[in-house]
Design a protein around this motif. Structure first.
Motif, PDB file in Angstrom:
ATOM      1  N   VAL A  57    -102.918  22.330  41.559  1.00 34.93           N
ATOM      2  CA  VAL A  57    -102.368  22.527  40.223  1.00 34.93           C
ATOM      3  C   VAL A  57    -101.865  23.959  40.144  1.00 34.93           C
ATOM      4  N   GLY A  58    -100.665  24.111  39.593  1.00 27.83           N
ATOM      5  CA  GLY A  58    -100.082  25.435  39.447  1.00 27.83           C
ATOM      6  C   GLY A  58     -99.414  25.598  38.102  1.00 27.83           C
ATOM      7  N   ILE A  59     -99.167  26.842  37.758  1.00 30.63           N
ATOM      8  CA  ILE A  59     -98.523  27.218  36.500  1.00 30.63           C
ATOM      9  C   ILE A  59     -97.209  27.912  36.824  1.00 30.63           C
ATOM     10  N   ILE A  60     -96.140  27.504  36.161  1.00 32.54           N
ATOM     11  CA  ILE A  60     -94.886  28.255  36.166  1.00 32.54           C
ATOM     12  C   ILE A  60     -94.498  28.431  34.710  1.00 32.54           C
ATOM     13  N   SER A  61     -94.651  29.664  34.224  1.00 29.69           N
ATOM     14  CA  SER A  61     -94.427  29.933  32.803  1.00 29.69           C
ATOM     15  C   SER A  61     -93.520  31.146  32.615  1.00 29.69           C
ATOM     16  N   GLY A  62     -92.668  31.059  31.651  1.00 33.14           N
ATOM     17  CA  GLY A  62     -91.799  32.180  31.320  1.00 33.14           C
ATOM     18  C   GLY A  62     -92.525  33.310  30.622  1.00 33.14           C
ATOM     19  N   ARG A  63     -93.728  33.042  30.144  1.00 29.71           N
ATOM     20  CA  ARG A  63     -94.499  34.037  29.411  1.00 29.71           C
ATOM     21  C   ARG A  63     -95.846  34.250  30.100  1.00 29.71           C
ATOM     22  N   ASN A  64     -96.516  35.316  29.671  1.00 35.95           N
ATOM     23  CA  ASN A  64     -97.877  35.579  30.113  1.00 35.95           C
ATOM     24  C   ASN A  64     -98.639  36.154  28.927  1.00 35.95           C
ATOM     25  N   SER A  65     -99.945  35.964  28.922  1.00 36.20           N
ATOM     26  CA  SER A  65    -100.794  36.524  27.872  1.00 36.20           C
ATOM     27  C   SER A  65    -102.215  36.592  28.393  1.00 36.20           C
ATOM     28  N   ASP A  66    -103.020  37.410  27.736  1.00 36.82           N
ATOM     29  CA  ASP A  66    -104.437  37.483  28.097  1.00 36.82           C
ATOM     30  C   ASP A  66    -105.120  36.137  27.906  1.00 36.82           C
ATOM     31  N   ALA A  67    -104.733  35.419  26.844  1.00 30.92           N
ATOM     32  CA  ALA A  67    -105.327  34.106  26.580  1.00 30.92           C
ATOM     33  C   ALA A  67    -105.021  33.132  27.719  1.00 30.92           C
ATOM     34  N   LEU A  68    -103.782  33.144  28.197  1.00 30.77           N
ATOM     35  CA  LEU A  68    -103.413  32.272  29.310  1.00 30.77           C
ATOM     36  C   LEU A  68    -104.166  32.671  30.568  1.00 30.77           C
ATOM     37  N   GLU A  69    -104.240  33.950  30.853  1.00 31.22           N
ATOM     38  CA  GLU A  69    -104.956  34.397  32.045  1.00 31.22           C
ATOM     39  C   GLU A  69    -106.413  33.947  32.014  1.00 31.22           C
ATOM     40  N   GLN A  70    -107.045  33.997  30.847  1.00 33.53           N
ATOM     41  CA  GLN A  70    -108.434  33.551  30.728  1.00 33.53           C
ATOM     42  C   GLN A  70    -108.552  32.044  30.965  1.00 33.53           C
ATOM     43  N   ARG A  71    -107.624  31.273  30.399  1.00 33.61           N
ATOM     44  CA  ARG A  71    -107.663  29.812  30.578  1.00 33.61           C
ATOM     45  C   ARG A  71    -107.446  29.439  32.045  1.00 33.61           C
ATOM     46  N   ILE A  72    -106.508  30.105  32.705  1.00 29.92           N
ATOM     47  CA  ILE A  72    -106.256  29.857  34.127  1.00 29.92           C
ATOM     48  C   ILE A  72    -107.515  30.150  34.940  1.00 29.92           C
ATOM     49  N   LYS A  73    -108.160  31.253  34.624  1.00 25.09           N
ATOM     50  CA  LYS A  73    -109.395  31.628  35.318  1.00 25.09           C
ATOM     51  C   LYS A  73    -110.485  30.585  35.073  1.00 25.09           C
ATOM     52  N   ASP A  74    -110.649  30.163  33.807  1.00 19.63           N
ATOM     53  CA  ASP A  74    -111.667  29.167  33.465  1.00 19.63           C
ATOM     54  C   ASP A  74    -111.456  27.862  34.228  1.00 19.63           C
ATOM     55  N   LEU A  75    -110.200  27.473  34.420  1.00 19.29           N
ATOM     56  CA  LEU A  75    -109.889  26.201  35.068  1.00 19.29           C
ATOM     57  C   LEU A  75    -109.837  26.293  36.592  1.00 19.29           C
ATOM     58  N   GLY A  76    -109.781  27.498  37.126  1.00 18.99           N
ATOM     59  CA  GLY A  76    -109.738  27.656  38.580  1.00 18.99           C
ATOM     60  C   GLY A  76    -108.381  27.365  39.185  1.00 18.99           C
ATOM     61  N   ILE A  77    -107.330  27.551  38.424  1.00 15.80           N
ATOM     62  CA  ILE A  77    -105.972  27.329  38.936  1.00 15.80           C
ATOM     63  C   ILE A  77    -105.604  28.502  39.838  1.00 15.80           C
ATOM     64  N   GLN A  78    -105.148  28.190  41.050  1.00 12.69           N
ATOM     65  CA  GLN A  78    -104.878  29.218  42.052  1.00 12.69           C
ATOM     66  C   GLN A  78    -103.400  29.595  42.177  1.00 12.69           C
ATOM     67  N   HIS A  79    -102.521  28.706  41.847  1.00 10.61           N
ATOM     68  CA  HIS A  79    -101.084  28.941  42.036  1.00 10.61           C
ATOM     69  C   HIS A  79    -100.474  29.300  40.688  1.00 10.61           C
ATOM     70  N   ILE A  80    -100.154  30.593  40.531  1.00  9.99           N
ATOM     71  CA  ILE A  80     -99.773  31.100  39.214  1.00  9.99           C
ATOM     72  C   ILE A  80     -98.483  31.892  39.315  1.00  9.99           C
ATOM     73  N   TYR A  81     -97.492  31.464  38.533  1.00  9.37           N
ATOM     74  CA  TYR A  81     -96.212  32.156  38.433  1.00  9.37           C
ATOM     75  C   TYR A  81     -95.938  32.354  36.949  1.00  9.37           C
ATOM     76  N   VAL A  82     -96.286  33.524  36.428  1.00 19.62           N
ATOM     77  CA  VAL A  82     -96.092  33.819  35.014  1.00 19.62           C
ATOM     78  C   VAL A  82     -94.995  34.870  34.854  1.00 19.62           C
ATOM     79  N   SER A  83     -94.491  34.996  33.631  1.00 23.36           N
ATOM     80  CA  SER A  83     -93.343  35.862  33.339  1.00 23.36           C
ATOM     81  C   SER A  83     -92.176  35.476  34.231  1.00 23.36           C
ATOM     82  N   SER A  84     -92.042  34.185  34.467  1.00 25.04           N
ATOM     83  CA  SER A  84     -91.012  33.666  35.359  1.00 25.04           C
ATOM     84  C   SER A  84     -89.654  33.716  34.680  1.00 25.04           C
ATOM     85  N   GLY A  85     -88.727  34.379  35.316  1.00 25.08           N
ATOM     86  CA  GLY A  85     -87.357  34.389  34.835  1.00 25.08           C
ATOM     87  C   GLY A  85     -86.509  33.355  35.532  1.00 25.08           C
ATOM     88  N   ASP A  86     -87.064  32.729  36.569  1.00 24.23           N
ATOM     89  CA  ASP A  86     -86.317  31.753  37.361  1.00 24.23           C
ATOM     90  C   ASP A  86     -87.313  30.737  37.918  1.00 24.23           C
TER      91      ASP A  86
END
Length: 175
Positions: A57-86
């Protein structure tokens, strides 16, 4: 509407947009300017079920936030692409990192920045309140709105499409 084909048994990874998929897309700020997000626990379980079934499971998001970082950590998601412009470029990075083929990846998105990734993946889905261009482009439209169990619904759809669902239900005491 669902146009699910036999390609669901090929899925080895699910990539998620955040705002409008994991959340309802609304931005809430505290008096101190901190961004606050609400996440559905059913989606969290859906992500855990995928991970337990050895589906990345991975995240590709145009935004980033502390709340998102905490949720990603809680869920154990390893593949993270935040503040994605492309998102296409980040999807390509994900494929290169994991060695997966496009056909082996599902993508869940809801708006125009997700269209390229949606069209590149082997299976695509969106919430029922996605923009019209996304609704027209995906393989499956969820019965749920963004932030209201979309990921759980799609996770179950993928897991039920193969022999991966029965072991899960047995683990939770269902026959």
């Amino acid at each position: 509407m669902t146009n699910v084909t036999s390609n669901l048994d090929l899925i080895k990874a699910v990539l998620l947009d955040v705002d409008g998929v994991m959340t309802d897309g609304k931005l809430h700020y505290s008096a101190r300017g901190e961004e606050i997000k609400s996440f559905d626990v059913k989606d969290g379980l859906g992500i855990q079920l995928l991970l337990n079934a050895k589906i990345l499971v991975g995240i590709i998001s145009g935004r980033n936030s502390d709340a998102l970082e905490q949720r990603i950590k809680d869920l154990g998601i390893q593949h993270i692409y935040v503040s994605s412009g492309d998102k296409e470029k980040d999807l390509q990075k994900f494929l290169k990192t994991t060695g997966l083929r496009r056909e082996e990846v599902a993508y869940i998105g809801d708006d125009l920045p997700d269209l390229t990734a949606i069209k590149m993946c082997g299976f695509s889905a969106c919430p029922s309140d996605a923009c019209s261009e996304v609704l027209d482009a995906v393989d499956h439209v969820s019965s749920k709105r963004g932030g209201d169990g979309v990921i759980r619904e799609i996770a179950e759809l993928i897991l039920r499409s193969t022999d991966r669902w029965a072991p899960i239900t047995r683990r939770f005491g269902s026959e």
